[in-house]
Design an enzyme around this catalytic site. Structure first.
Site, PDB file in Angstrom:
ATOM      1  N   GLN A   1      -4.687  -1.507   9.507  1.00 43.07           N
ATOM      2  CA  GLN A   1      -4.782  -3.040   9.075  1.00 43.07           C
ATOM      3  C   GLN A   1      -5.354  -3.903   9.963  1.00 43.07           C
ATOM      4  O   GLN A   1      -5.065  -4.223  11.138  1.00 43.07           O
ATOM      5  CB  GLN A   1      -3.291  -3.121   8.730  1.00 43.07           C
ATOM      6  CG  GLN A   1      -3.012  -4.472   7.827  1.00 43.07           C
ATOM      7  CD  GLN A   1      -3.494  -4.505   6.437  1.00 43.07           C
ATOM      8  OE1 GLN A   1      -3.636  -3.391   5.770  1.00 43.07           O
ATOM      9  NE2 GLN A   1      -3.960  -5.641   5.987  1.00 43.07           N
TER      10      GLN A   1
ATOM     11  N   ASP B   1     -11.074   2.684   4.145  1.00 45.71           N
ATOM     12  CA  ASP B   1     -11.436   1.186   4.227  1.00 45.71           C
ATOM     13  C   ASP B   1     -13.009   1.025   4.022  1.00 45.71           C
ATOM     14  O   ASP B   1     -13.707  -0.042   3.643  1.00 45.71           O
ATOM     15  CB  ASP B   1     -10.903   0.486   5.291  1.00 45.71           C
ATOM     16  CG  ASP B   1      -9.778  -0.125   5.077  1.00 45.71           C
ATOM     17  OD1 ASP B   1      -9.531  -0.882   3.858  1.00 45.71           O
ATOM     18  OD2 ASP B   1      -8.980  -0.466   5.841  1.00 45.71           O
TER      19      ASP B   1
ATOM     20  N   LYS C   1       0.666  -1.194  -0.035  1.00 48.46           N
ATOM     21  CA  LYS C   1      -0.052  -0.077  -0.189  1.00 48.46           C
ATOM     22  C   LYS C   1       0.929   1.266  -0.108  1.00 48.46           C
ATOM     23  O   LYS C   1       0.683   2.172  -0.839  1.00 48.46           O
ATOM     24  CB  LYS C   1      -0.843   0.068   1.304  1.00 48.46           C
ATOM     25  CG  LYS C   1      -2.152  -1.071   1.058  1.00 48.46           C
ATOM     26  CD  LYS C   1      -2.748  -1.297   2.537  1.00 48.46           C
ATOM     27  CE  LYS C   1      -3.833  -2.501   2.090  1.00 48.46           C
ATOM     28  NZ  LYS C   1      -4.488  -2.972   3.391  1.00 48.46           N
TER      29      LYS C   1
HETATM   30  N1  GUN Z   1      -7.147  -6.955   6.115  1.00 47.99           N
HETATM   31  C1  GUN Z   1      -7.200  -7.715   5.034  1.00 47.99           C
HETATM   32  N2  GUN Z   1      -7.812  -6.989   3.968  1.00 47.99           N
HETATM   33  C2  GUN Z   1      -7.960  -5.929   4.494  1.00 47.99           C
HETATM   34  C3  GUN Z   1      -8.450  -4.485   4.066  1.00 47.99           C
HETATM   35  O1  GUN Z   1      -8.963  -4.316   2.859  1.00 47.99           O
HETATM   36  N3  GUN Z   1      -8.331  -3.444   4.952  1.00 47.99           N
HETATM   37  C4  GUN Z   1      -7.751  -3.774   6.045  1.00 47.99           C
HETATM   38  N4  GUN Z   1      -7.602  -2.492   6.572  1.00 47.99           N
HETATM   39  N5  GUN Z   1      -7.224  -4.828   6.569  1.00 47.99           N
HETATM   40  C5  GUN Z   1      -7.226  -5.583   5.710  1.00 47.99           C
END
Ligand code: GUN
Length: 306
Positions: free
Chosen positions: A96, A119, A52
């Site tokens: 995350q 998100d 990211k």
């Molecule tokens: N863990 C697995 N997929 C995601 C996601 O799309 N966003 C976040 N914040 N954590 C994750």
């Protein structure tokens, strides 16, 4: 032969569309800013977060990563989120997942300013999705919708089956397909005769986290199959069984010591589906592309009139 739905190509298209919008923000005000919170030392989460941050660098977004230890409390994490809510140069906040079990993840997600919730996990944004109002949408589901639309796969009136009911993927994907007028069924671990429900699907989304579990008998011939699974196999015998002793796959496993497979059996999908997403290179790149899109969108809204 089934069409391969190319997530990398769509990701590149989305990046190309974002670049002039980012340039406009940078020249008129400042770069969009993303804050990522990575708790503890989950190796898979660390890789996701690194990718990211790399995408931010590639597009010229400002990013900062916060790495509290696994021992962090719910209150400390919520305080960090609130400090980022107040930070004027941060437009998007991403916590995350998963968080350590002693942390109240719901409380932390509730602390995120809904306008910075890139998100789409805050209950206000979930409510906006449920009721069809505009708002920030979860990244993987919106990536799946982009993939379908940009490959001209019809959704309205089609039977869509989503396997998996997580808040991150299954539920929001089902809602977004419903918003596009699909007839949607959500399946989960208690669903009876999963294979026969899946065989109804014109669009099948597999997001339950079980390697190669969706085999040919689950697929309607010609269906579009979206594989959200990312399962790392460490057992050579399992790789040999899934890939029917394919020499190239076994060599790749021997070289890497592990192999990534989705929730859909890759050979069965290639044989029976009309179109399918590969793993890797299908849905994965789109999750990041949509995170970038959400961050730019949040920045544009926050910087209007700057
Ligand atoms: N863990 C697995 N997929 C995601 C996601 O799309 N966003 C976040 N914040 N954590 C994750």
């Amino acid at each position: 032969m089934a069409q391969v739905l190319d997530g990398l190509r769509v990701r590149n298209e989305i990046f190309a569309e974002l670049r002039p919008r980012i340039e406009q923000l940078r020249s008129s005000c400042r770069a969009p800013g993303l804050a990522v919170i990575l708790v503890g030392d989950n190796p898979a989460s660390a890789i996701y977060v690194r990718n990211k941050v790399k995408a931010c660098e590639e597009l010229g977004l400002y990013s900062e990563t916060h790495t509290p230890p696994a021992s962090v409390t719910t209150e400390e994490l919520s305080d960090l989120v609130q400090a980022l809510n107040r930070h004027p140069e941060i437009d998007g906040i991403l916590v995350q997942m998963p968080l350590p079990p002693h942390v109240d993840a719901r409380a932390v997600l509730l602390a995120v300013d809904p306008d910075k919730d890139v998100d789409g996990f805050h209950p206000l944004n979930v409510g906006r999705l449920v009721t069809g109002r505009p708002g920030l949408r979860p990244c993987t589901p919106s990536g799946i919708l982009e993939l379908l639309k940009r490959h001209s796969i019809p959704i309205a009136g089609r039977e869509a089956v989503v396997v998996g009911r997580s808040d991150i993927v299954g539920k929001p994907t089902a809602l977004m397909l419903l918003q596009e007028h699909a007839t949607v069924t959500i399946c989960h671990s208690r669903t009876r005769d999963l294979a026969s429900v899946c065989r109804r699907a014109d669009i099948l989304v597999a997001a339950m986290g079980r390697p190669a579990a969706i085999t040919g008998e689950f697929l309607k011939p010609g269906a579009t199959v979206i594989d959200v699974g990312t399962n790392r196999l460490h057992d050579r015998a399992e790789v040999a069984a899934i890939f029917r002793n394919d020499a190239a796959k076994l060599a790749e496993f021997d070289r890497k010591g592990a192999l990534l497979v989705g929730d859909v059996h890759p050979l069965d999908a290639a044989e029976k589906a009309g179109a399918y997403t590969p793993v890797p290179g299908g849905v994965g790149p789109l999750t990041i592309a949509m995170l970038m899109a959400n961050t730019v969108e949040a920045a544009e809204r926050r910087l209007r009139g700057c």
